[in-house]
Design a protein around this motif. Sequence first.
Motif, PDB file in Angstrom:
ATOM      1  N   ALA A  90       0.832  -1.205   0.000  1.00 19.97           N
ATOM      2  CA  ALA A  90       0.000   0.000   0.000  1.00 19.97           C
ATOM      3  C   ALA A  90       0.864   1.252   0.000  1.00 19.97           C
ATOM      4  N   LEU A  91       1.911   1.226   0.829  1.00 18.22           N
ATOM      5  CA  LEU A  91       2.801   2.375   0.953  1.00 18.22           C
ATOM      6  C   LEU A  91       3.441   2.714  -0.390  1.00 18.22           C
ATOM      7  N   ALA A  92       3.781   1.681  -1.164  1.00 18.73           N
ATOM      8  CA  ALA A  92       4.424   1.909  -2.447  1.00 18.73           C
ATOM      9  C   ALA A  92       3.424   2.331  -3.507  1.00 18.73           C
ATOM     10  N   VAL A  93       2.213   1.801  -3.390  1.00 16.73           N
ATOM     11  CA  VAL A  93       1.240   2.072  -4.438  1.00 16.73           C
ATOM     12  C   VAL A  93       0.689   3.491  -4.334  1.00 16.73           C
ATOM     13  N   VAL A  94       0.570   4.004  -3.108  1.00 18.06           N
ATOM     14  CA  VAL A  94      -0.030   5.332  -2.939  1.00 18.06           C
ATOM     15  C   VAL A  94       0.709   6.409  -3.747  1.00 18.06           C
ATOM     16  N   PRO A  95       2.053   6.541  -3.585  1.00 21.47           N
ATOM     17  CA  PRO A  95       2.719   7.579  -4.386  1.00 21.47           C
ATOM     18  C   PRO A  95       2.648   7.314  -5.884  1.00 21.47           C
ATOM     19  N   LEU A  96       2.706   6.043  -6.266  1.00 22.39           N
ATOM     20  CA  LEU A  96       2.666   5.737  -7.693  1.00 22.39           C
ATOM     21  C   LEU A  96       1.309   6.121  -8.286  1.00 22.39           C
ATOM     22  N   VAL A  97       0.256   5.847  -7.512  1.00 23.99           N
ATOM     23  CA  VAL A  97      -1.073   6.219  -7.988  1.00 23.99           C
ATOM     24  C   VAL A  97      -1.195   7.742  -8.037  1.00 23.99           C
ATOM     25  N   SER A  98      -0.672   8.389  -6.996  1.00 24.96           N
ATOM     26  CA  SER A  98      -0.713   9.857  -6.963  1.00 24.96           C
ATOM     27  C   SER A  98      -0.001  10.437  -8.180  1.00 24.96           C
ATOM     28  N   LEU A  99       1.146   9.849  -8.503  1.00 21.09           N
ATOM     29  CA  LEU A  99       1.928  10.299  -9.652  1.00 21.09           C
ATOM     30  C   LEU A  99       1.151  10.139 -10.947  1.00 21.09           C
ATOM     31  N   ALA A 100       0.622   8.915 -11.142  1.00 19.50           N
ATOM     32  CA  ALA A 100      -0.108   8.641 -12.375  1.00 19.50           C
ATOM     33  C   ALA A 100      -1.306   9.576 -12.494  1.00 19.50           C
ATOM     34  N   TRP A 101      -1.991   9.785 -11.369  1.00 23.06           N
ATOM     35  CA  TRP A 101      -3.163  10.634 -11.387  1.00 23.06           C
ATOM     36  C   TRP A 101      -2.790  12.080 -11.701  1.00 23.06           C
ATOM     37  N   THR A 102      -1.692  12.559 -11.076  1.00 24.73           N
ATOM     38  CA  THR A 102      -1.251  13.933 -11.322  1.00 24.73           C
ATOM     39  C   THR A 102      -0.964  14.145 -12.804  1.00 24.73           C
ATOM     40  N   VAL A 103      -0.232  13.183 -13.393  1.00 26.09           N
ATOM     41  CA  VAL A 103       0.108  13.314 -14.806  1.00 26.09           C
ATOM     42  C   VAL A 103      -1.150  13.338 -15.657  1.00 26.09           C
ATOM     43  N   PHE A 104      -2.070  12.442 -15.340  1.00 23.64           N
ATOM     44  CA  PHE A 104      -3.286  12.368 -16.134  1.00 23.64           C
ATOM     45  C   PHE A 104      -4.110  13.655 -15.995  1.00 23.64           C
ATOM     46  N   GLU A 105      -4.311  14.072 -14.742  1.00 20.70           N
ATOM     47  CA  GLU A 105      -5.168  15.219 -14.466  1.00 20.70           C
ATOM     48  C   GLU A 105      -4.608  16.491 -15.110  1.00 20.70           C
ATOM     49  N   LYS A 106      -3.286  16.696 -14.989  1.00 15.46           N
ATOM     50  CA  LYS A 106      -2.706  17.933 -15.510  1.00 15.46           C
ATOM     51  C   LYS A 106      -2.419  17.839 -16.998  1.00 15.46           C
ATOM     52  N   GLY A 107      -2.202  16.601 -17.474  1.00 12.23           N
ATOM     53  CA  GLY A 107      -1.842  16.451 -18.875  1.00 12.23           C
ATOM     54  C   GLY A 107      -3.030  16.566 -19.803  1.00 12.23           C
ATOM     55  N   ILE A 108      -4.212  16.226 -19.297  1.00 11.63           N
ATOM     56  CA  ILE A 108      -5.387  16.146 -20.157  1.00 11.63           C
ATOM     57  C   ILE A 108      -5.791  17.529 -20.675  1.00 11.63           C
ATOM     58  N   ASN A 109      -5.407  18.597 -19.938  1.00 14.94           N
ATOM     59  CA  ASN A 109      -5.728  19.975 -20.345  1.00 14.94           C
ATOM     60  C   ASN A 109      -5.343  20.283 -21.776  1.00 14.94           C
ATOM     61  N   ARG A 110      -4.110  19.892 -22.128  1.00 16.63           N
ATOM     62  CA  ARG A 110      -3.622  20.285 -23.437  1.00 16.63           C
ATOM     63  C   ARG A 110      -3.537  19.116 -24.417  1.00 16.63           C
ATOM     64  N   LEU A 111      -4.145  18.002 -24.077  1.00 20.06           N
ATOM     65  CA  LEU A 111      -4.044  16.855 -24.969  1.00 20.06           C
ATOM     66  C   LEU A 111      -5.082  16.988 -26.083  1.00 20.06           C
ATOM     67  N   ASP A 112      -4.873  17.991 -26.956  1.00 12.72           N
ATOM     68  CA  ASP A 112      -5.848  18.251 -28.002  1.00 12.72           C
ATOM     69  C   ASP A 112      -5.215  18.046 -29.378  1.00 12.72           C
ATOM     70  N   ALA A 113      -6.002  18.295 -30.407  1.00 15.10           N
ATOM     71  CA  ALA A 113      -5.518  18.055 -31.767  1.00 15.10           C
ATOM     72  C   ALA A 113      -4.306  18.919 -32.082  1.00 15.10           C
ATOM     73  N   GLU A 114      -4.323  20.157 -31.610  1.00 17.50           N
ATOM     74  CA  GLU A 114      -3.229  21.064 -31.921  1.00 17.50           C
ATOM     75  C   GLU A 114      -1.910  20.534 -31.368  1.00 17.50           C
ATOM     76  N   PHE A 115      -2.003  19.867 -30.231  1.00 11.81           N
ATOM     77  CA  PHE A 115      -0.792  19.366 -29.595  1.00 11.81           C
ATOM     78  C   PHE A 115      -0.090  18.353 -30.497  1.00 11.81           C
ATOM     79  N   PHE A 116      -0.862  17.627 -31.281  1.00  8.84           N
ATOM     80  CA  PHE A 116      -0.269  16.585 -32.128  1.00  8.84           C
ATOM     81  C   PHE A 116      -0.048  17.029 -33.563  1.00  8.84           C
ATOM     82  N   THR A 117      -0.452  18.262 -33.903  1.00 11.72           N
ATOM     83  CA  THR A 117      -0.290  18.696 -35.288  1.00 11.72           C
ATOM     84  C   THR A 117       0.611  19.917 -35.420  1.00 11.72           C
ATOM     85  N   SER A 118       1.085  20.473 -34.313  1.00 12.92           N
ATOM     86  CA  SER A 118       1.923  21.668 -34.412  1.00 12.92           C
ATOM     87  C   SER A 118       3.262  21.439 -33.730  1.00 12.92           C
ATOM     88  N   SER A 119       4.230  22.244 -34.161  1.00 16.54           N
ATOM     89  CA  SER A 119       5.484  22.295 -33.430  1.00 16.54           C
ATOM     90  C   SER A 119       5.426  23.553 -32.571  1.00 16.54           C
TER      91      SER A 119
END
Lengths: 354, 374, 311
Positions: A90-119
């Motif tokens: 449990a101790l090991a999984v908590v930070p890993l889940v927190s990490l994965a969740w943080t990346v997902f939650e903050k990353g989803i903001n800009r995960l749009d079409a422009e992100f994959f079609t522009s430099s």
Amino acid sequence: MATTFYGIQATATLPRWFSPLALIGSLALTTAMFVVSGFTDESGNLNLLAIAVLGFALYMIMTYLISRGVEGRRKATDRMVTGWVSAAFALAVVPLVSLAWTVFEKGINRLDAEFFTSSMRNVVGEGGGALHAIIGTVELTTIATLISVPLGIMTAIYLVEYGRGRLAKAVTFFVDVMTGIPSIVAGLFAFSLFLILLGPASAINGMAGAVSLAVLMTPVVVRSAEEMLKIVPNELREASYALGVPKWLTVVKVVLPTALAGIATGVIIAIARVIGETAPLLLAAGFTTSMNYNPLSEKMMTLPVFVYTSYAIQGTDAASYVDRAWAGALTLMLIVMLLNLGARIISKLFSPKG
Amino acid sequence: MRKITQIAALAGVSALVLSGCAANEAAVEETTSAATETSTAVVLEGTLDGSGASSMASGQEAWVAGFQELNPGVTVNYNPTGSGTGRDQFEEGLTFFTGSDSSFKDEELATPHPNCSPADGDVFEFPIWISPIAVMFNLEGIDTLNMSPDTVAGIFTGKITKWNDAAIAADNAGVALPDLAITAVHRSDESGTTGNFTDWLSKAAPNTWVLNGENAGDLEAWPAEFGGEGGNATSGVIAAIAAGNGTIGYADASRVGDFGTVAIGVGSEFVAYSSEAAAKIVDVSPIKEGRPATTLAYDLDRDTTESGVYPVVLISYLQGCMDYADDAKAELVKAYASYMLSAEGQEWASQNAGNAPISEDLRQKALAIIDQVK
Amino acid sequence: MTTLGGQVKPKVRLGDLVFSRAASVAGIGILITLAAVAVFLFIQALPALNPEADFSGKAENPISYVTPYVFGTLYGSIIALAIATPLAIGIALYISHYANRRFSQILGYIMDLLAAIPSVVYGLWGIMVLAPFLNPTYLWLNENLGWIPLFAGQVSATGRTMLTVGIVLAIMVLPIMAALIREVFLQTPRLHEEAALALGATRWEMIKMAVLPFGRPGIISSMMLGLGRALGETMAVALVLSPASIINFALLTSQNSNTIAANIALHFPESGGDYRSLLIASGLMLFLITMLINMLARYIISRRAEFSGAN
């Protein structure tokens, strides 16, 4: 769970509901103690970490004492260990889940079409994308794979099928050493190499980045391919020799196909490992805002470096830079996920039937 | 089988996306006609490499974008390698212009530059980037504090350790200062921001800014003896200030955000940071003497007592050859520098990067120099 | 072609020859690559070892420059390993012997995924999520256990301390270590396990008797792998740690010994001349340290392997 394991039953056992109940009880008791004693921080919040630690300790002591009384010392020790193992998990999984969740939650903001079609060329502040970085990552990883896979697999074949004596021992040993090369050292190496080959003006380019990745990837490929070749049963080889098939054909036609699924899985895992390397690429491949398809000249952007530079070199509108960094991180994680999925599918499709 | 078809379809789609050019890069070609109004009559083409100060990376990012939009055939690469490396690379002939947090040293002026014609010919330099460095803090309920240079030096050298220290309280009557430890945040990497910040401290607070019994002088790398907390790059400093309570640090003013800021004691008054107050320092500072007329290098008068001047500024120079061996490069440098110096260019950068536009007087002087570049 | 009375020589086929040579060349290629890494780093580091090298005031001499970073590198990694090893064994045991099959498959997949998260992401998470979360605990530790030198000193207000770095590094190496240990635990001969259980052992006794002895070399090699990754970890440390070039055992202060790798990443882009060579020399140092540790680990494994009843 516990009682189904190999179906072992002791003479006197605590009921199955004991453990969960004891845990909930201990946590509730600790929380109550904290609330009653008014032991809170300045803003009146309970320290959840402290409650969890103390509650768990209480649970362990209680369980041990009760179990010792009812089931005996050995069973009590077993329960203690079960508690510890689950807690470690449990101790090991908590930070890993927190990490994965943080990346997902903050990353989803800009995960749009422009992100994959522009430099990022001519982009200031908002907008822009990581296409240049994605292309760079794909190209560099491909080159690194093309270098390290043949080299790695041939080395593994050498070690398993041919290698005898001191050379083989040395190779095994140094593959281990190579596994431990810090990634930044690989980057320094590639930079030094190309500095001497091409001079300071063009030392930093995509190829240098690919070489540093290949240095990191090769030992991983060797290791996994070696493991896979080793588990090919010797009976297969002997049967092949008995039919008069030369050794090299035996390796190519019998041993390799048998181990292919495992090797492919290993290669993909190796790719997944190096695809997120930041430090060597920062030194060896540099960074740029524009598309660059040519790994042989000029700097090349890659996804991990994109994540780092987006975070480290922020403009005035900092939020949009940070958003891009997280979106890049999420993209990287999705690519890794796809690669892992691919590895699984390959091992399913190609593993020897029967 | 269905699985495989799905995978193939997925691979096809992703290949389609990846093989295409970046949408924004293709679009540049189409906007050419719209932009001709302001672009020069000659169609410029080619690549221009420059490197140098990372402090003005965001400004260069804005200028490069603006310039490339006007001149789609041109690619400008500004590599924020740091000032020292930038000047070294220019000296080695790897780049054609440099952004630098400090002016050329005398021996650097004497060194030949391979891209100039002749190699030991004149170079130009002038301030192109002026940006206030804000001293910012994270202290609940307090938005602004007054501090003399000596107080700031005391905090950053570790001599003042509590927020309710008498030195801070003396300049801030009526502010309820907490009994809280101060964590001073500095840059852990080498930076021009640190260089300019310490240059100010060494001149404005020479008696407090002391290391081993001597004035510590201006430093690009923070000495371990002063202690405090380090942050990697500006964003690291900002993150560190944001993460703690009772933190104080220095960084480019464009990144102040919600932090409280320090009004710096100048003469008998306290001046809060602002672009205008920062740009003023150049006007009150003398130009270094005994150098070619094409170099506008300032001896910043950091201990000025002039009213309304904010002395904690970062000033970066643009440096290049007066005469390039390669005429095509000369054209590019000239066009790019003129763009940076143009009213639109200055406006564009301060909008996007938050720096202070250089004064009209300085702008005209610099333009006169750039006009002679060939 | 008839050799009377001679030995029967196996026919050497061209294919065999080419293939075996190619394989040997690949093997030798590994050795060459490794040698090249050392040689090229050495060439680039050489100017810094010259007693007249000019580090423009950033360093006195190479030894005194690199010492704090060597300390920081080892210290951070040891903390990380001290935290990660018991946890990794716990996770591996949980997946291999406690969780049910389906659940453990999903867990294995998650572990693979987490092992590939780029270090820069761990760094971002460390500074934005973990450090602020841990800071109150640090204050508490300092107030109540401050008499222990490790927890003494002025606590950093931001949580960007050596202990945080140790924890981040531990989290980073956990998936790799746990995955490796799990593999080894799963290979424990079924017969040993069942024999232990048949004798009436509890699950823990079975693990103690059958699984752990069998897995010991695996645990050690996973520690080696974890240590190697922790030693060379760059971006996460560069982002999280508040660095200084001193030797400091205290875990909770702002003044932490930086690591070699993070120090290179911080200063390399803005370096030139002899100072750049000095940084490359410190990289060479890091390379030698990891190599030494690898050798030591291999030595331990080979010694242990003789005594363990497995294989």
